[in-house]
Design an enzyme around this catalytic site. Structure first.
Site, PDB file in Angstrom:
ATOM      1  N   ASP A  77      36.776  12.118   2.190  1.00 17.32           N
ATOM      2  CA  ASP A  77      37.736  11.178   2.752  1.00 17.32           C
ATOM      3  C   ASP A  77      37.475   9.726   2.363  1.00 17.32           C
ATOM      4  OD1 ASP A  77      38.874  13.361   3.820  1.00 17.32           O
ATOM      5  OD2 ASP A  77      38.674  12.777   5.920  1.00 17.32           O
ATOM      6  N   HIS A 120      30.444   4.877   7.998  1.00 13.99           N
ATOM      7  CA  HIS A 120      30.250   6.265   7.530  1.00 13.99           C
ATOM      8  C   HIS A 120      29.411   6.339   6.256  1.00 13.99           C
ATOM      9  CE1 HIS A 120      32.989   7.656  10.554  1.00 13.99           C
ATOM     10  NE2 HIS A 120      34.015   6.994  10.050  1.00 13.99           N
ATOM     11  N   ASP A 250      40.325   2.060  16.198  1.00 12.22           N
ATOM     12  CA  ASP A 250      41.027   3.342  16.215  1.00 12.22           C
ATOM     13  C   ASP A 250      40.752   4.083  17.524  1.00 12.22           C
ATOM     14  OD1 ASP A 250      38.372   3.725  15.549  1.00 12.22           O
ATOM     15  OD2 ASP A 250      38.782   4.587  13.573  1.00 12.22           O
TER      16      ASP A 250
END
Ligand code: X5A
Ligand code: ZN
Length: 578
Positions: A77, A120, A250
């Site tokens: 991703d 991440h 988010d």
């Protein structure tokens, strides 16, 4: 981008432009100092990443599209645009510029609005839209360049910052906290090690805190409960020299990734609750946040709190849902051996059963039928800030503290509210009430203030009593006192939502200066910062007051400290969870 998988379509440049435009439109940008960005150096990137990885990323601007796609496909991703290496160096550099400004005291705190995000990314891997780990590099940099001994990283993004966890897993000098959508490992990045039982390794055991959200639709009360019952007790005990926030939005309502229901104004309070740590040294660094409306509102709420403006409480605060109580219980149990805690996890568990009977969990189904873009929520109300934040009334010859405005009794009070304060202050100054007991002081305050503030009082009194009850050991039990403030007083206060906070600092209460400051600071998150403090400075009765904070100094030895610490605690726990 041509190589962009559908998953990547949300991490768009508009995220930064809408956030910045909102800051300008609301006048917040004009109140901030802008800091120039720079590219991070290789040496700085190597604080966290491997040489092989850095060298590989360096080549991406020159790769053919085919090679870029192949390179991208090694990771999950994430995608590499030919410009991303440059942007990623700027994102790290901006973070470090902010760390510099905060650590040198040029600014008190700040936010770095950067892309790509970082939390991440790992030593030798990109992941989840992240290339370099901005916050992890920031933490190492602060320790290396400024000798910061302990850094707290609060990751309120809705995803687990596994990159940050891997980086500091065995490091007791960095406390990493993350809450994240987990759904029993069914949500990206689907890692076993994102669960509550990953507490850190070796010397770092206890310094990694994961709070899994096992359902979507979490609300403001759920977020606050985790702050009160998990993060803050540990953060205060950790006593960081710097707070870094992996500020992903988010986790706010309307986000297509998070599917949570916390409103943008919750970030005002999350920020406030962290601002008393590390002497206020806080650097927020943008991570996720993909609903442009929700993102911009959340950024503004965060920045306005960083600027010091008080905030009203979000609407409808209650207790956490059952699923969150379970998570809280599990995290606390997993960490019990590493942190001092007065509240046995088993007791919380017993209470949670009661909640399970009475309160159903959040029901996101109704919201979930709509796409996140269609979810609507009211815009956070405008937060107004009185022109004078703290005014004081002091006897002649006593110096006025910095940043406070001295009020003479001749000054005409402009509103009914300040008139009431004025009358009260006159009373106390005149000595007419200086010999009555503290409970009478409270009564006077409540009566006077009730005339204008409807919601004040009962809880205010309860709060004061709770505080005093829990203070008999004073500074000999700082941890216990803070535990009571965080686990009991604040949850009660947030649920009650008073119109005024009345704080009494008795001589001999044993609450030392630093703890007192934390208490006063934390409670200013309530009642839009309207705080009234009774305290004795020295000798005669002194009064300080202001539209936002009043400081009154009293002289009275008659307050009875009750010794019922445990029963007070349990009773209040009962109130909180039943
Ligand atoms: C920084 C951030 C999200 C990645 C989601 C991948 N990344 N499905 O929010
Ligand atoms: Zn995220």
């Amino acid at each position: 981008s041509r190589f962009c998988s559908p998953a990547c379509k949300i991490e768009v440049p508009e995220r930064l432009t809408v956030s910045h435009e909102a800051l300008v439109r609301t006048g917040l940008a004009a109140r901030c100092v802008s800091i120039a960005v720079r590219e991070a150096t290789d040496e700085e990137i190597l604080l966290v990443h491997s040489e092989e990885y850095l060298e590989a990323v360096k080549k991406t601007p020159y790769m053919t599209l085919e090679d870029l796609m192949a390179f991208t496909q090694q990771y999950g991703d994430v995608y590499f645009h030919p410009n991303i290496y440059h942007c990623a160096k700027l994102a790290v550099g901006a973070t470090l510029q902010l760390v510099d400004s905060v650590m040198t005291g040029r600014v008190r705190n700040g936010i770095a609005l950067v892309r790509p995000p970082g939390h991440h990314s790992q030593k030798s891997a990109a992941s989840g839209f992240c290339i370099f780990n901005n916050v992890a590099i920031g933490a190492r940099y602060a320790m290396q360049k400024y000798g910061a001994k302990r850094v707290l990283i609060v990751d309120w993004d809705v995803h687990h910052g596994q990159g940050v966890q891997y980086c500091f897993e065995d490091d007791p000098n960095v406390l990493y906290f993350s809450w994240h959508r987990y759904e029993h490992q069914n949500f990206w990045p689907n890692l076993r090690e994102s669960d509550y039982d990953s507490v850190g390794k070796e010397k770092g055991a206890g310094f990694n805190i994961n709070v899994p959200w096992n359902k979507v639709g979490m609300e403001n009360s759920d977020y606050l409960a985790v702050f009160f019952h998990v993060l803050l007790p540990v953060a205060y005990e950790f006593c960081p020299d710097l707070v870094l926030v992996s500020a992903g939005f988010d986790s706010a309502i309307g986000d297509p990734e998070g599917k949570m229901c916390a409103t943008p104004d919750i970030f005002a309070h999350l920020t406030h609750l962290l601002m008393n740590l590390a002497g206020g040294k806080l650097c927020a660094v943008l991570e996720g946040g993909y609903n442009l409306t929700s993102l911009a509102q959340s950024v503004c709420q965060t920045v306005q709190t960083l600027l010091g403006d008080p905030a009203p409480l979000p609407a409808d605060l209650g207790g956490p849902c059952e699923s969150v109580l379970k998570s809280i219980h599990c995290v606390r149990s997993a960490h019990k051996q590493y942190w001092s805690s007065d509240l046995p996890a088993s007791e919380l568990s017993a209470k949670s059963l009661k909640v399970a009977e009475q309160k159903t969990g959040n029901e996101p189904e109704a919201q979930e039928q709509r796409s996140p873009e269609e979810i609507v929520w009211p815009e956070p109300p405008k937060r107004l800030c009185p022109p004078v934040r703290t005014a004081v009334a002091l006897p002649e010859g006593v110096a006025c503290p910095d940043a406070c405005k001295r009020c003479s009794s001749a000054e005409a009070p402009s509103s009914l509210y300040s008139l009431s304060l004025h009358v009260l202050c006159e009373c106390v100054c005149a000595g007419s009430v200086c010999r009555i007991t503290v409970s009478l002081y409270i009564l006077v305050c409540v009566i006077v203030c009730r005339a204008v503030h409807v919601l004040i009082c009962v809880c205010v009194c309860v709060c004061v009593c709770v505080c005093v009850c829990l203070a008999p050991q004073g500074c000999s039990d700082v941890a216990g006192f803070m535990q009571a403030v965080l686990g009991l007083l604040l949850p009660l206060g947030y649920e009650y939502n008073p119109g005024l906070v009345l704080l009494v600092r008795m001589p001999g209460s044993g609450v030392c200066e630093s703890v007192w400051q934390q208490l006063a600071g934390l409670l200013q998150g309530l009642a839009q910062g309207h705080t009234l403090v009774l305290m004795q400075v020295r000798g005669p009765v002194w009064v300080k007051y202001s539209p936002v904070n009043w400081w009154m100094c009293i002289q009275d030895q008659n307050w009875q400290l009750c010794k019922c610490t445990n029963s007070c605690y349990q009773q209040a726990e009962y109130i909180r969870y039943s």
